[in-house]
Design a protein around this motif. Structure first.
Motif, PDB file in Angstrom:
ATOM      1  N   ILE B 279      22.263 -21.039  -6.322  1.00 25.12           N
ATOM      2  CA  ILE B 279      21.487 -21.893  -7.434  1.00 25.12           C
ATOM      3  C   ILE B 279      21.724 -23.569  -7.323  1.00 25.12           C
ATOM      4  CG2 ILE B 279      22.115 -23.363  -9.803  1.00 25.12           C
ATOM      5  CD1 ILE B 279      22.553 -19.629 -11.126  1.00 25.12           C
ATOM      6  N   ASP B 280      23.059 -23.624  -6.633  1.00 28.22           N
ATOM      7  CA  ASP B 280      23.273 -25.051  -6.294  1.00 28.22           C
ATOM      8  C   ASP B 280      22.467 -25.554  -5.022  1.00 28.22           C
ATOM      9  OD1 ASP B 280      25.144 -24.964  -7.819  1.00 28.22           O
ATOM     10  OD2 ASP B 280      26.558 -24.867  -6.794  1.00 28.22           O
ATOM     11  N   PHE B 281      21.732 -24.191  -3.890  1.00 26.29           N
ATOM     12  CA  PHE B 281      20.962 -24.477  -3.385  1.00 26.29           C
ATOM     13  C   PHE B 281      20.148 -24.000  -3.034  1.00 26.29           C
ATOM     14  CE2 PHE B 281      25.761 -23.951  -0.875  1.00 26.29           C
ATOM     15  CZ  PHE B 281      25.935 -24.055  -0.716  1.00 26.29           C
ATOM     16  N   ILE B 287      14.974 -15.023  -4.594  1.00 26.71           N
ATOM     17  CA  ILE B 287      14.564 -14.609  -6.437  1.00 26.71           C
ATOM     18  C   ILE B 287      14.504 -12.778  -6.004  1.00 26.71           C
ATOM     19  CG2 ILE B 287      13.024 -14.278  -7.575  1.00 26.71           C
ATOM     20  CD1 ILE B 287      12.361 -17.195  -7.584  1.00 26.71           C
ATOM     21  N   LEU B 288      13.579 -12.039  -4.922  1.00 27.30           N
ATOM     22  CA  LEU B 288      13.413 -10.913  -4.780  1.00 27.30           C
ATOM     23  C   LEU B 288      14.552 -10.234  -5.118  1.00 27.30           C
ATOM     24  CD1 LEU B 288      10.588 -11.018  -2.310  1.00 27.30           C
ATOM     25  CD2 LEU B 288      10.372 -10.073  -4.858  1.00 27.30           C
ATOM     26  N   ILE B 309      17.446 -17.079 -12.257  1.00 27.64           N
ATOM     27  CA  ILE B 309      16.067 -17.219 -12.081  1.00 27.64           C
ATOM     28  C   ILE B 309      15.214 -18.427 -12.726  1.00 27.64           C
ATOM     29  CG2 ILE B 309      13.999 -15.410 -13.105  1.00 27.64           C
ATOM     30  CD1 ILE B 309      15.818 -12.851 -12.186  1.00 27.64           C
ATOM     31  N   GLY B 310      15.710 -19.150 -14.201  1.00 27.29           N
ATOM     32  CA  GLY B 310      15.778 -19.463 -14.301  1.00 27.29           C
ATOM     33  C   GLY B 310      15.087 -21.318 -14.221  1.00 27.29           C
ATOM     34  N   GLU B 311      16.718 -21.353 -13.212  1.00 26.64           N
ATOM     35  CA  GLU B 311      16.697 -21.970 -12.281  1.00 26.64           C
ATOM     36  C   GLU B 311      15.532 -22.201 -11.372  1.00 26.64           C
ATOM     37  OE1 GLU B 311      18.498 -25.401 -12.396  1.00 26.64           O
ATOM     38  OE2 GLU B 311      19.893 -24.661 -14.335  1.00 26.64           O
ATOM     39  N   SER B 339      15.717 -17.248 -23.075  1.00 21.15           N
ATOM     40  CA  SER B 339      16.188 -18.301 -22.873  1.00 21.15           C
ATOM     41  C   SER B 339      15.822 -18.133 -21.614  1.00 21.15           C
ATOM     42  CB  SER B 339      18.266 -18.450 -23.429  1.00 21.15           C
ATOM     43  OG  SER B 339      18.306 -17.554 -21.670  1.00 21.15           O
ATOM     44  N   THR B 340      15.992 -17.465 -20.846  1.00 17.60           N
ATOM     45  CA  THR B 340      15.170 -17.829 -18.882  1.00 17.60           C
ATOM     46  C   THR B 340      13.426 -18.084 -20.059  1.00 17.60           C
ATOM     47  OG1 THR B 340      16.926 -16.045 -19.055  1.00 17.60           O
ATOM     48  CG2 THR B 340      15.274 -16.598 -16.818  1.00 17.60           C
ATOM     49  N   LEU B 341      13.423 -16.807 -20.144  1.00 15.57           N
ATOM     50  CA  LEU B 341      11.439 -16.662 -20.440  1.00 15.57           C
ATOM     51  C   LEU B 341      11.438 -17.748 -20.792  1.00 15.57           C
ATOM     52  CD1 LEU B 341      10.669 -13.303 -21.980  1.00 15.57           C
ATOM     53  CD2 LEU B 341       9.307 -14.844 -19.855  1.00 15.57           C
ATOM     54  N   ASN B 342      11.398 -19.255 -21.973  1.00 22.18           N
ATOM     55  CA  ASN B 342      11.831 -20.213 -22.513  1.00 22.18           C
ATOM     56  C   ASN B 342      11.728 -21.394 -21.638  1.00 22.18           C
ATOM     57  OD1 ASN B 342      10.248 -19.108 -24.454  1.00 22.18           O
ATOM     58  ND2 ASN B 342      11.913 -19.548 -25.808  1.00 22.18           N
ATOM     59  N   LYS B 343      12.220 -20.912 -20.677  1.00 22.96           N
ATOM     60  CA  LYS B 343      12.877 -22.080 -19.259  1.00 22.96           C
ATOM     61  C   LYS B 343      12.065 -22.458 -18.299  1.00 22.96           C
ATOM     62  CE  LYS B 343      17.483 -23.613 -17.032  1.00 22.96           C
ATOM     63  NZ  LYS B 343      18.152 -23.202 -16.581  1.00 22.96           N
TER      64      LYS B 343
END
Lengths: 121, 797
Positions: B279-281, B287-288, B309-311, B339-343
């Motif tokens: 996430i940080d990098f 993702i896969l 995944i949201g990020e 929430s991830t979907l909405n993100k």
């Protein structure tokens, strides 16, 4: 005669070291190792600047600021030295009227500069 | 009965006999022990107090000496320098005493905590100069772990780098306190200490220890951290975890693949830390793998993965998340999925829980208010129609930037001056019209051969909504189609969603060729492609929801491909030159009936061109004739031309007449057995109909049938049930009687090759009806249409 400095610290070693350095810097230093002595001294004499630790027996440095500002109504500069440099302590000290706050470990040279600055204001 | 005590001779309990002399001895013993105890406490206490007092005195004694040493500088006077040298000699004498040395060490260690800057440096130098670190070295050899630990701590505090070689051997000490102290010492004393530690440590690195080590590294001045990714392959999982944290802290993003691989690690902590690094990098390549490990991950890791995944995710992750939304059972994970979907796709999922239905908010009016409500409703409806019309007219707007570029490419084309066809498309979208005549097409095409600038301009029209134009064939590139439908009362624009569009493309086809689409004068002299008229033929059904048959669909696809291939050959240079300077292009009908596409003030607007209901009915009829009719409908077509004054209808009818005139067969061919026109047109329908339909069909045959139906009726009589046989017999007799009356006239008509009213004249009443209404047409085609409608209505209730 140099400016008079009241050094309030229960740590004998550090107090001795600072005392030595301040005297070497041309100040007249009075050392008190607890809050009770400090109050007794202040009732009789008001120094040019007060350098105090926060944690002391009988009377903490915060109480000392309150005493000086609100009871003695003195505007004598007060520099607080403490290893407890958390935000709450710092804010409280400045709200009550402290002029500066130095966190341990302290550099004696830096302390001299800060004292000189407060006295010369 | 109670026994008097005096009569009891043997007591049940006897007190043990005790010698009182022992009691006194015991008392004296305990008293002595107590005295010894109190004396011991007193002695020990005094000893400690004495020691403390002595220590304090020694500290007071050492303090001025140390102050002199700390604040000595070369600018001092000669006396001060002499004093300094005397103190140095004095202190060296003092530290020969173990106690004094110990006290001095304590003093220096205490001051080390309180001092910073140059004073601290001088203090450390003094410690080393006085040789106090040798005591610490001796402690390292102690058998008592606390002494060893204290020795290591002392060396670390006083930054004795010489101790590094001695301390590193405690890295894997079995005693955890010594080990932890050694770890901090190794990392602290030398810059490469962290490498040695990570390479060699075999024990667990506690969380608190990791924090302390990180703190040490953090406060190292001018520290250049090594590549901690090198330790991601360590066998010690705690080293891997610590390395991940160091990588994250020092922001070392050079170990992407290793970190992604660690997502599959068995340890949750490492997985979680790897996810945080990703996430940080912003490692989007992960993702896969994130999706891969999700299924077998623990709950907390699932949450972390969803965070990642949201990020990092894009809209491409939506199907995966939607699948999770359906399959996840855990409440908190499901919420996280949503929430991830909405993100990723904001407001994709709207709140559904505890939401009242719209009926809950319905306001009911009494009778007096009802009229007012209805009035408002009507107003709203009208407003809606107006608004939708306006929306269509102004739906597509190009920003000024695009229109600055569009100066040249936008062109005005007058197809009437040429026989060419022009088509409005962008690189992906093909817009076709289903007009059969070559001059009826208006196509503006932008091909790949355009200069790059111009191509870009046209690409920008991908955002344009051209959906009200005729059928868009390419499903892949078509993003949105606005479906215009005309209802019985008024024109109404209906914008379909993208999903609906796919369905509509498959099932429906719209022909807007009746719309006047003609452009102003433009010379499209050469290389504008022409299309076979059949490729774009529209299909209309009676209920306006035509179903495109498979063959037709294939035809359309082929035509699309052909069109694309020919579009590339368009010479746009001539078109571009024709663009007017005002940056205003109006595409109109040949007779300027209505403006359909306009480019004004940096905006492109499309406005629908609706025709009257009568014209629409006529056009529907014409399209049906065109689709299913033959030369026998020529007279009806002429009648339609006479009935309608509209040019669109007239033009279309003429096209169909032209087509049927050339396609029509000779009467001898028409009625030959090979062509099958000699048979009854009812034959095929009859054999596929159910019982009730057959009865209805026989009624229709009675009304419109000719001698051609005789064969069919005879077959029915031979093969069907009684009721049908009776009905067929009745119809047969009726037709035979009619045919006898009109036979001479029919024979006369067969002699005339080009006079095609041979059948229509058979039933004048039916012909008259066809002119009144296309539903009651007199031709066979009309009757078939009527029957089809009847059947359709019957089947659909």
């Amino acid at each position: 005669m140099g400016n008079r400095v009241l050094l309030a610290d229960d740590d004998q070693l550090l107090a001795s070291l600072l005392n030595f350095r301040l005297k070497k810097g041309g100040y007249q230093v009075h050392h008190s190792s607890n809050g009770k002595e400090v109050k007794e001294y202040l009732q009789n004499e008001m120094p040019d600047i007060i350098v105090s630790d926060i944690m002391m027996p009988y009377c903490s440095g915060i109480e000392l600021i309150d005493y000086v500002r609100n009871e003695l109504k003195s505007k004598t500069p007060i520099i607080i030295i403490s290893s407890a440099g958390n935000e709450q302590n710092v804010l409280t000290a400045f709200e009550l009227g402290a002029n500066d706050f130095i966190t341990k470990p302290v550099s004696p040279t830096e302390l001299l500069v800060r004292i000189a600055r407060e006295i010369n204001k | 009965m109670l026994i008097p005590p005096n009569q009891i001779r043997i007591s049940l309990i006897n007190a043990p006999e005790f010698n009182l002399e022992y009691l006194w001895w015991l008392t004296i013993l305990f008293f002595v022990l107590a005295v010894i105890y109190f004396i011991g406490v007193f002695v020990i206490r005094n000893k400690i107090s004495s020691k403390n007092k002595r220590t304090k005195n020694k500290k007071v004694e050492f303090s001025p000496m140390i102050n002199e040493f700390l604040f000595y500088d070369d600018s001092n006077t000669k006396e001060e320098k002499m004093n300094y040298l005397n103190l140095k000699i004095q202190i060296r004498e003092l530290i020969k005493n173990d106690f004094d040395r110990k006290v001095l060490t304590e003093v220096l260690l205490d001051l080390r905590k309180d001092l910073s800057g140059n004073s601290q440096k001088v203090l450390i130098d003094l410690y080393k100069d006085l040789g106090l670190h040798h005591d610490a070295f001796q402690k390292l050899g102690s058998f008592r772990w606390q002494v060893v630990s204290r020795g290591i701590q002392q060396l670390t505090t006083m930054e004795v780098e010489d101790a590094y070689g001695l301390v590193i051997k405690f890295i894997n000490h079995r005693q955890s306190t010594i080990r932890k102290q050694a770890e901090i010492a190794v990392v602290n004393l030398k810059e490469e200490g962290i490498k040695y530690f990570l390479d060699n440590t075999r024990y667990k690195i506690a969380e608190w220890q990791q924090l302390k080590l990180l703190d040490v590294l953090r406060h190292k001045p001018n520290y250049t951290p090594p590549q901690f990714g090198l330790w991601l392959t360590s066998d010690n999982t705690h080293v891997v975890l610590f390395a991940l944290r160091l990588i994250k802290y020092f922001k070392q993003n050079d170990a992407e693949q290793s970190i992604i691989t660690l997502l599959k690690h068995k340890k949750r902590d490492i997985q979680a830390e790897a996810i945080q690094c990703i996430i940080d990098f912003h490692f989007t390549n992960a993702i896969l793998t994130l999706k891969l490990v999700y299924k077998k991950a623990s709950h907390d890791i699932k949450l972390s993965i969803l965070d990642a995944i949201g990020e990092l995710g894009t809209i491409a992750e939506v199907p995966f998340l939607e699948n999770l939304q359906l399959t996840e059972r855990k409440f908190h994970i499901k919420n996280k999925v949503i929430s991830t979907l909405n993100k990723i796709d904001p407001e994709r999922i709207l709140p559904t829980k505890n939401i009242e239905t719209s009926e809950f908010y319905n306001v009911y009016f009494d009778e007096n208010d009802q009229a007012l409500v209805n009035e408002f409703a009507e107003d709203d409806e009208e407003t809606y129609v107006e608004n939708t019309t306006d929306e269509i007219a102004t739906e597509v707007e190009m920003d000024s930037e695009t229109l600055e570029e569009i100066d040249e490419p936008i062109t005005t084309v007058d197809h009437l001056n040429t026989d060419n066809q022009t088509e409005i498309i962008n690189e992906d979208v093909l817009v076709d019209e289903a007009l059969t005549a070559e001059t009826d097409f208006i196509n503006v095409a932008l091909d790949d051969a355009l200069p790059k600038k111009e191509t870009n301009v046209i690409s920008s029209t991908a955002g344009l909504d051209l959906s009200f134009l005729p059928h868009i064939e390419n499903e892949k590139t078509m993003e949105e189609v606005v479906e215009n439908s005309l209802d019985d009362n008024n024109s109404k624009a209906e914008i379909s969603s993208e999903d609906d569009v796919e369905q509509s493309v498959e099932d429906e086809e719209f022909s807007f060729h009746f719309l006047p689409v003609v452009v102003d004068e433009i010379s499209t002299k050469n290389e504008i492609p022409t299309f076979e008229e059949d490729d774009f033929e529209p299909l209309f059904l009676l209920n306006e929801t035509a179903v495109l048959d498979e063959g037709k669909e294939n035809e359309m696809e082929n035509s699309n491909e052909d069109s694309k291939s020919t579009i590339a050959e368009i010479d746009w240079s001539s078109v571009n030159n024709a663009a007017n300077d005002d940056n205003e292009i109006v595409v109109t009908d040949a007779n300027a009936i209505e403006e359909m596409i306009s480019f004004k003030n940096n905006h492109i607007s499309f406005s629908p061109n609706f025709i009257s209901q009568k014209e629409l009915d006529a056009m529907v009829l014409l399209e049906n004739i065109h689709e299913m009719g033959d030369s026998r409908e020529l007279e009806l077509l002429h009648d339609i031309i006479e009935e309608n004054s509209s040019e669109i209808v007239t033009e279309r009818a003429n096209q169909i007449i032209q087509k049927f005139s050339y396609q029509s067969l000779r009467p001898s061919e028409l009625f030959s057995e090979e062509k099958g026109f000699g048979d009854s047109v009812f034959t095929d329908i009859y054999h596929r109909a159910d019982y009730e339909t057959k009865l209805m069909l026989l009624d229709e045959i009675m009304n419109v049938g000719t001698t051609k139906e005789i064969q069919l009726l005879e077959n029915i009589i031979e093969s069907e049930s009684n009721e049908l046989v009776d009905k067929a017999t009745e119809v047969l007799s009726f037709i035979k009687s009619n045919s006898n009356n009109k036979l001479p006239e029919t024979f006369l008509e067969q002699d005339s090759i080009f006079s095609v009213d041979f059948e229509l004249d058979l039933n004048e009443a039916a012909k008259q009806n066809s002119l009144d209404s296309n539903e009651n047409g007199s031709t066979l085609f009309d009757q078939l249409c009527n029957m089809s409608n009847s059947l359709y209505n019957k089947l659909n209730g």
